[in-house]
Design a protein around this motif. Structure first.
Motif, PDB file in Angstrom:
ATOM      1  N   THR A  67     -38.373  56.243  30.249  1.00  0.00           N
ATOM      2  CA  THR A  67     -37.456  55.226  30.760  1.00  0.00           C
ATOM      3  C   THR A  67     -36.784  55.726  32.038  1.00  0.00           C
ATOM      4  N   LEU A  68     -36.168  54.801  32.751  1.00  0.00           N
ATOM      5  CA  LEU A  68     -35.456  55.179  33.979  1.00  0.00           C
ATOM      6  C   LEU A  68     -34.303  56.127  33.662  1.00  0.00           C
ATOM      7  N   GLU A  69     -33.744  55.995  32.459  1.00  0.00           N
ATOM      8  CA  GLU A  69     -32.668  56.902  32.071  1.00  0.00           C
ATOM      9  C   GLU A  69     -33.204  58.318  31.847  1.00  0.00           C
ATOM     10  N   GLN A  70     -34.338  58.399  31.164  1.00  0.00           N
ATOM     11  CA  GLN A  70     -34.937  59.716  30.880  1.00  0.00           C
ATOM     12  C   GLN A  70     -35.307  60.460  32.162  1.00  0.00           C
ATOM     13  N   LEU A  71     -35.600  59.701  33.205  1.00  0.00           N
ATOM     14  CA  LEU A  71     -35.958  60.331  34.482  1.00  0.00           C
ATOM     15  C   LEU A  71     -34.742  60.470  35.399  1.00  0.00           C
ATOM     16  N   ALA A  72     -33.585  60.058  34.899  1.00  0.00           N
ATOM     17  CA  ALA A  72     -32.333  60.067  35.673  1.00  0.00           C
ATOM     18  C   ALA A  72     -32.458  59.282  36.980  1.00  0.00           C
ATOM     19  N   VAL A  73     -33.289  58.245  36.930  1.00  0.00           N
ATOM     20  CA  VAL A  73     -33.405  57.352  38.091  1.00  0.00           C
ATOM     21  C   VAL A  73     -32.157  56.470  38.145  1.00  0.00           C
ATOM     22  N   VAL A  74     -31.683  56.086  36.957  1.00  0.00           N
ATOM     23  CA  VAL A  74     -30.432  55.321  36.889  1.00  0.00           C
ATOM     24  C   VAL A  74     -29.438  56.066  35.995  1.00  0.00           C
ATOM     25  N   SER A  75     -28.157  55.846  36.252  1.00  0.00           N
ATOM     26  CA  SER A  75     -27.109  56.410  35.402  1.00  0.00           C
ATOM     27  C   SER A  75     -25.863  55.539  35.551  1.00  0.00           C
ATOM     28  N   ALA A  76     -24.999  55.606  34.565  1.00  0.00           N
ATOM     29  CA  ALA A  76     -23.780  54.783  34.622  1.00  0.00           C
ATOM     30  C   ALA A  76     -22.925  55.162  35.825  1.00  0.00           C
ATOM     31  N   LYS A  77     -22.991  56.424  36.209  1.00  0.00           N
ATOM     32  CA  LYS A  77     -22.187  56.901  37.345  1.00  0.00           C
ATOM     33  C   LYS A  77     -22.608  56.264  38.663  1.00  0.00           C
ATOM     34  N   GLN A  78     -23.848  55.783  38.680  1.00  0.00           N
ATOM     35  CA  GLN A  78     -24.358  55.217  39.937  1.00  0.00           C
ATOM     36  C   GLN A  78     -24.224  53.698  39.967  1.00  0.00           C
ATOM     37  N   ILE A  79     -23.365  53.181  39.107  1.00  0.00           N
ATOM     38  CA  ILE A  79     -23.114  51.733  39.108  1.00  0.00           C
ATOM     39  C   ILE A  79     -21.666  51.520  39.536  1.00  0.00           C
ATOM     40  N   TYR A  80     -21.486  50.763  40.586  1.00  0.00           N
ATOM     41  CA  TYR A  80     -20.149  50.562  41.144  1.00  0.00           C
ATOM     42  C   TYR A  80     -19.761  49.102  41.006  1.00  0.00           C
ATOM     43  N   MET A  81     -18.561  48.877  40.460  1.00  0.00           N
ATOM     44  CA  MET A  81     -18.118  47.505  40.244  1.00  0.00           C
ATOM     45  C   MET A  81     -16.894  47.219  41.107  1.00  0.00           C
ATOM     46  N   ASN A  82     -16.882  46.005  41.657  1.00  0.00           N
ATOM     47  CA  ASN A  82     -15.694  45.547  42.375  1.00  0.00           C
ATOM     48  C   ASN A  82     -15.578  44.055  42.081  1.00  0.00           C
ATOM     49  N   GLY A  83     -14.772  43.745  41.083  1.00  0.00           N
ATOM     50  CA  GLY A  83     -14.695  42.348  40.645  1.00  0.00           C
ATOM     51  C   GLY A  83     -16.057  41.912  40.136  1.00  0.00           C
ATOM     52  N   ASN A  84     -16.581  40.825  40.738  1.00  0.00           N
ATOM     53  CA  ASN A  84     -17.890  40.345  40.333  1.00  0.00           C
ATOM     54  C   ASN A  84     -19.016  40.925  41.180  1.00  0.00           C
ATOM     55  N   ASN A  85     -18.677  41.866  42.053  1.00  0.00           N
ATOM     56  CA  ASN A  85     -19.714  42.510  42.851  1.00  0.00           C
ATOM     57  C   ASN A  85     -20.158  43.796  42.165  1.00  0.00           C
TER      58      ASN A  85
END
Lengths: 164, 355
Positions: A67-85
């Protein structure tokens, strides 16, 4: 697969608790007919980066049975929220990864199908992580190109494989 | 932000498409409004002077993919559709009665209700057609595509079309084409962030006589001013740029407008208030519709245009992107603006002066 861009990827441990089952019981799934009314209500349920991560962590890598998680392609730290953006950054395993546009497209499609419509999603490769970063970013955020790509049955088929 | 002197009041809310609506176009001579969608249909609405809109037709285009663009010929008798299936179709209305002849010659208020039929299918683009546009005289139809080309088709009698030019100037998808309101000048905008202007060399082919550079993102939409001396372009870089014709074939950046937070997908320019250079409507991914009034600067030392934001509506299509805005070109209806969005809805707005 004509060419393997990263034949020997590093595999990372994944977080144990999955909130996906929990999230699925909430009104996140557009297919869930009972939830249509909820979405139209003014009450907006708060959604955070962790929850968005839950939706994309299980996406399959196009060239490895991981999965993308197992390959560290995605992580929660790389998700940025600003309101609905929402800005989702991903890190290709190698800087010349030719599968990056497919990975980005899979992330976009998963979020299109799971997040309420009010979210405006931008997807980018982590700065410096890909030799073709700016052009990838431009492609992934062009809604017309994305719409046309999803009307291409062959390409949609490959995306669906990643989303299985 | 300038104080709003006007307001945009929604006068019609027209659901019906089953998927994202991409483009909207007013018939220039008849009370008809057309919208197109990813659902592969074109929906036609008739409207009255009182502002009552009624769906009169849903044309199943036969396009295999999204209908991205719809454009009326200046005669108002035909419209063209550009699709992601790479084809362009040209539509004409059948006579309303089976034995009818000259069914198009009807009085105002007595709209022919004949079916719209595909009169021509123009094949040639290799990938998605993004935009189609008729020249002001109706002599030419321009189209553009992700295949990086712009095609100019000559409109011949009996729904015949002849490709007169294939322009391969852009290095990426061509997103939009627009014709000058009085001269045969064509503009194209692209993913390559450039705008080209073309004219026909009487001895040779069409060619690009100037390049407008400066945008730092995809150019999504183009609109000439009604006077023909300015061109507006909107972009992913969150700006609208107003280019001025300073000489017969020289165009220069005059003014840059900012007022959107996400990609600006559409601009439309109409005559507007007397003494002004008109009203420019803009809309995009931030869900906002802005209307700017443009005037020549009264300060003689300044050549830049004065742009006042005279009306603005947020969440014009709820939480969804607005994909297209269009002013009604018909005399007496110039205060009507149509918009379509990702919510598959067509809305009509009336701009009114606040008392």
């Amino acid at each position: 697969m004509p060419e393997i861009y990263n034949a020997n990827p590093t595999i990372f441990a994944t977080s144990k608790t999955s909130k996906l089952a929990l999230a699925a019981s909430k009104s996140l799934w557009p297919d869930d007919s009972n939830d249509t009314l909820d979405n139209e209500n003014d009450e907006e349920e708060p959604i955070d980066a962790d929850e968005i991560f839950e939706h994309i962590r299980s996406i399959n890598d196009p060239e490895h049975p991981l999965t993308l998680e197992q390959l560290a392609v995605v992580s929660a730290k790389q998700i940025y929220m600003n309101g609905n953006n929402v800005l989702v950054e991903f890190t290709p395993t190698v800087p010349h990864c030719g599968q990056s546009s497919l990975i980005g497209l899979s992330i976009r499609v998963r979020l299109m199908r799971t997040l309420p419509q009010r979210f405006k999603v931008d997807i980018r490769v982590k700065p410096g992580s890909h030799t073709d970063g700016p052009s990838l970013n431009k492609q992934l955020n062009d809604k017309e190109r994305v719409a046309a790509a999803l009307e291409n049955p062959a390409l949609l088929g490959v995306v669906e494989e990643c989303l299985k | 932000m300038a104080a709003s002197a006007y307001t945009l009041r929604q006068i019609a809310d027209l659901p019906g498409h089953e998927d994202r609506a991409w483009n909207v176009a007013w018939n220039p001579t008849r009370p008809l409004l057309a919208s197109c969608s990813a659902d592969k249909t074109v929906r036609l609405y008739h409207y009255t002077a009182e502002g009552i809109f009624e769906n009169v037709s849903s044309v199943s285009t036969g396009h295999a993919k999204t209908v991205r663009s719809v454009a009326w010929a200046p005669s108002g008798k035909t419209f063209a559709t550009g699709s992601f299936d790479s084809n362009i179709a040209v539509w004409e209305q059948e006579a309303p009665f089976e034995d009818g002849d000259g069914g198009m010659d009807v009085d105002e208020g007595q709209e022919p209700r004949g079916e719209w039929e595909c009169a021509s299918l123009l094949e040639g683009h290799e990938t998605e057609c993004k935009c189609v546009a008729y020249s002001s005289t109706g002599t030419f139809l321009a189209s553009c595509s992700r295949d990086k080309t712009v095609w100019i088709w000559e409109v011949k009698p009996d729904a015949e079309f002849e490709c007169t030019s294939v322009l391969m100037t852009h290095s990426q998808d061509v997103k939009c084409v627009a014709w000058h309101p009085t001269e045969e000048i064509l503009a194209s905008g692209s993913y390559d962030e450039k705008i080209y202007l073309y004219v026909e060399d009487p001895m040779d082919d069409w060619y690009e006589f100037t390049t407008l550079t400066g945008h730092e993102g995809t150019v999504w939409s183009l609109a000439f001013s009604p006077c023909g001396n300015y061109l507006a372009s909107s972009s992913d870089d969150l700006t609208i740029r107003l280019w001025q014709r300073v000489d017969k074939s020289r165009w220069e950046l005059n003014t840059t407008l900012k007022g959107h937070d996400r990609s600006i997908y559409s601009v439309s320019w109409t005559k507007g208030a007397d003494g002004s250079l008109g009203w420019l409507a803009s809309a995009g991914g931030d869900g906002k519709i802005n209307v700017w009034e443009l005037r020549r600067n009264t300060d003689e030392r300044k050549t830049s245009l004065e742009a006042a934001l005279i009306a603005s509506v947020g969440d014009a299509h709820g939480v969804c992107d607005v994909n297209s805005v269009s002013w009604c070109p018909r005399e007496g209806f110039g205060n009507l603006l149509a918009s379509v969005g990702d919510d598959a809805i067509l809305r009509v707005w009336k701009i009114e002066r606040l008392s």
